[in-house]
Design an enzyme around this catalytic site. Structure first.
Site, mmCIF file in Angstrom:
data_model
loop_
_atom_site.group_PDB
_atom_site.id
_atom_site.type_symbol
_atom_site.label_atom_id
_atom_site.label_comp_id
_atom_site.label_asym_id
_atom_site.label_seq_id
_atom_site.Cartn_x
_atom_site.Cartn_y
_atom_site.Cartn_z
ATOM 1 N N ASP A 68 40.831 41.949 29.814
ATOM 2 C CA ASP A 68 39.708 41.971 30.757
ATOM 3 C C ASP A 68 40.273 42.417 32.104
ATOM 4 O O ASP A 68 41.497 42.486 32.281
ATOM 5 C CB ASP A 68 39.091 40.565 30.862
ATOM 6 C CG ASP A 68 37.954 40.499 31.876
ATOM 7 O OD1 ASP A 68 37.050 41.354 31.811
ATOM 8 O OD2 ASP A 68 37.967 39.614 32.754
ATOM 9 N N SER A 69 39.389 42.659 33.066
ATOM 10 C CA SER A 69 39.858 42.992 34.414
ATOM 11 C C SER A 69 40.522 41.778 35.072
ATOM 12 O O SER A 69 41.242 41.935 36.049
ATOM 13 C CB SER A 69 38.684 43.449 35.278
ATOM 14 O OG SER A 69 37.765 42.380 35.443
ATOM 15 N N CYS A 88 35.817 42.612 28.002
ATOM 16 C CA CYS A 88 35.287 43.043 29.297
ATOM 17 C C CYS A 88 34.155 44.017 29.010
ATOM 18 O O CYS A 88 34.368 45.054 28.376
ATOM 19 C CB CYS A 88 36.388 43.746 30.087
ATOM 20 S SG CYS A 88 35.829 44.492 31.621
ATOM 21 N N GLU A 115 36.704 35.217 40.578
ATOM 22 C CA GLU A 115 38.135 35.499 40.756
ATOM 23 C C GLU A 115 38.729 34.664 41.894
ATOM 24 O O GLU A 115 39.922 34.417 41.916
ATOM 25 C CB GLU A 115 38.355 37.003 41.024
ATOM 26 C CG GLU A 115 38.048 37.891 39.820
ATOM 27 C CD GLU A 115 39.167 37.923 38.773
ATOM 28 O OE1 GLU A 115 40.343 37.884 39.152
ATOM 29 O OE2 GLU A 115 38.844 37.978 37.567
ATOM 30 N N CYS A 140 28.558 40.104 31.353
ATOM 31 C CA CYS A 140 29.867 40.227 32.009
ATOM 32 C C CYS A 140 30.590 38.945 31.647
ATOM 33 O O CYS A 140 30.027 37.852 31.771
ATOM 34 C CB CYS A 140 29.713 40.351 33.518
ATOM 35 S SG CYS A 140 31.286 40.187 34.407
ATOM 36 N N HIS A 144 32.792 37.314 33.001
ATOM 37 C CA HIS A 144 33.022 36.354 34.094
ATOM 38 C C HIS A 144 31.831 35.392 34.274
ATOM 39 O O HIS A 144 31.999 34.302 34.807
ATOM 40 C CB HIS A 144 33.202 37.087 35.428
ATOM 41 C CG HIS A 144 34.551 37.695 35.643
ATOM 42 N ND1 HIS A 144 34.987 38.806 34.969
ATOM 43 C CD2 HIS A 144 35.564 37.341 36.490
ATOM 44 C CE1 HIS A 144 36.207 39.128 35.392
ATOM 45 N NE2 HIS A 144 36.576 38.248 36.312
HETATM 46 N N1 DGL Z 1 34.598 40.609 32.993
HETATM 47 C C1 DGL Z 1 34.271 41.987 33.337
HETATM 48 C C2 DGL Z 1 33.045 42.405 32.527
HETATM 49 O O1 DGL Z 1 32.732 41.766 31.526
HETATM 50 C C3 DGL Z 1 34.173 42.089 34.824
HETATM 51 C C4 DGL Z 1 34.333 43.448 35.328
HETATM 52 C C5 DGL Z 1 34.811 43.596 36.748
HETATM 53 O O2 DGL Z 1 36.013 43.441 36.970
HETATM 54 O O3 DGL Z 1 34.005 43.955 37.612
HETATM 55 O O4 DGL Z 1 32.379 43.357 32.838
#
Ligand code: DGL
Length: 270
Positions: A13-14, A77, A156, A188, A190
């Site tokens: 993931d990011s 992600c 984050e 998402c 997150h």
């Molecule tokens: N968890 C990522 C997603 O599902 C977040 C992406 C981001 O870093 O903006 O899209």
């Protein structure tokens, strides 16, 4: 190298978001080894151009296969999956799973009225990936899709409650509230960490759907179908890597995921 059941499952993931999927995978498949990469050095992916996110996704996915011997890759992600899944599936020598199709399936099952919402990053929503995935579920749905820029940054920072995040949620969720959806997909990875705030804004009648569990079920099915499952009697190991501040990744990651995230190592592209 042949793909064998002894390799780990690679996930990325990011940043911290994919830990929602990692949690579900650890719970469902406790015998599997996992290597997780959080690209916190380059997050957020949401506002970045699609081509750049695709290259990040390819770098990490290939590193999971080449450097860690991953037997399967989970794109945990949505933003990366929305722009890179097809290419990864084509070029990687191992099976690839994304969170988008499992999430779309879960949403179509959850809704009673057929009026559904999807929230995600700017990259995910503007890619049209959910519009396409929901078009393929075999049920006609009335979809309102809206981007929630800023949510990822709160997670984050470890800020998942309070006035600031509530005010932002009220503003960003207004279109899905106005549409009268009965089910809302957190598109998402997150966002499940903000589910209390999101649920308060949406109201008690709206079901929040996360793709984490459904993705873990799809992965378990894939392990069975491809005969790639680890021996059921063993206990899996869990490796967490970050391209950013490794101490922060371990600290916040442990609070979000749980005790399996004892420490984090460094991931960098070769
Ligand atoms: N968890 C990522 C997603 O599902 C977040 C992406 C981001 O870093 O903006 O899209």
């Amino acid at each position: 190298m042949p793909v064998t059941p002894s390799g780990p499952i690679g996930m990325f993931d990011s940043g911290f978001g994919g830990l929602t999927v990692a949690r579900a995978v650890i719970d469902l498949l406790p015998n599997e080894d996992i290597v997780y990469v959080g690209d916190t050095g380059r997050y957020p992916y949401g506002p970045r151009p699609a081509g750049e996110v695709r290259e990040f996704a390819r770098e990490i996915a290939w590193s999971l296969v080449d450097d860690h011997g991953a037997k399967a890759v989970v794109v945990a992600c949505n933003t990366a999956a929305a722009v890179a899944f097809d290419q990864l599936r084509e070029e990687l020598p191992v099976p690839v799973i994304s969170v988008i199709e499992p999430g779309a399936r879960a949403l179509s099952i959850a809704t009673r009225s057929g009026r559904v919402g999807v929230i995600g990053t700017v990259g995910t929503i503007s890619s049209g990936a959910y519009q396409r995935a929901l078009g393929a579920v075999g049920r006609s749905l009335d979809l309102t899709a809206t981007a929630c820029p800023g949510f990822v940054e709160f997670v984050e920072r470890g800020q998942t409650s309070g006035d600031e995040v509530m005010l932002l949620a009220e503003r960003l969720l207004a279109p899905v509230v106005a549409a009268g959806v009965d089910s809302l997909l957190l598109g998402c990875t997150h966002y499940p960490y903000l589910s209390r705030v999101i649920s308060e804004v949406m109201g008690p009648g709206v079901v929040l759907v996360s793709s984490a569990d459904e993705t873990a079920f799809a992965l378990a099915q894939l392990m069975r179908d491809a005969s790639l499952g680890a021996h059921p009697a063993r206990t899996g190991t869990h490796t967490f890597l970050s391209s950013g501040d490794v101490e922060w990744f371990a600290d916040l990651g442990r609070r979000l995921l749980g005790p399996e995230l004892m420490q984090a190592g460094r991931w960098s592209k070769n």
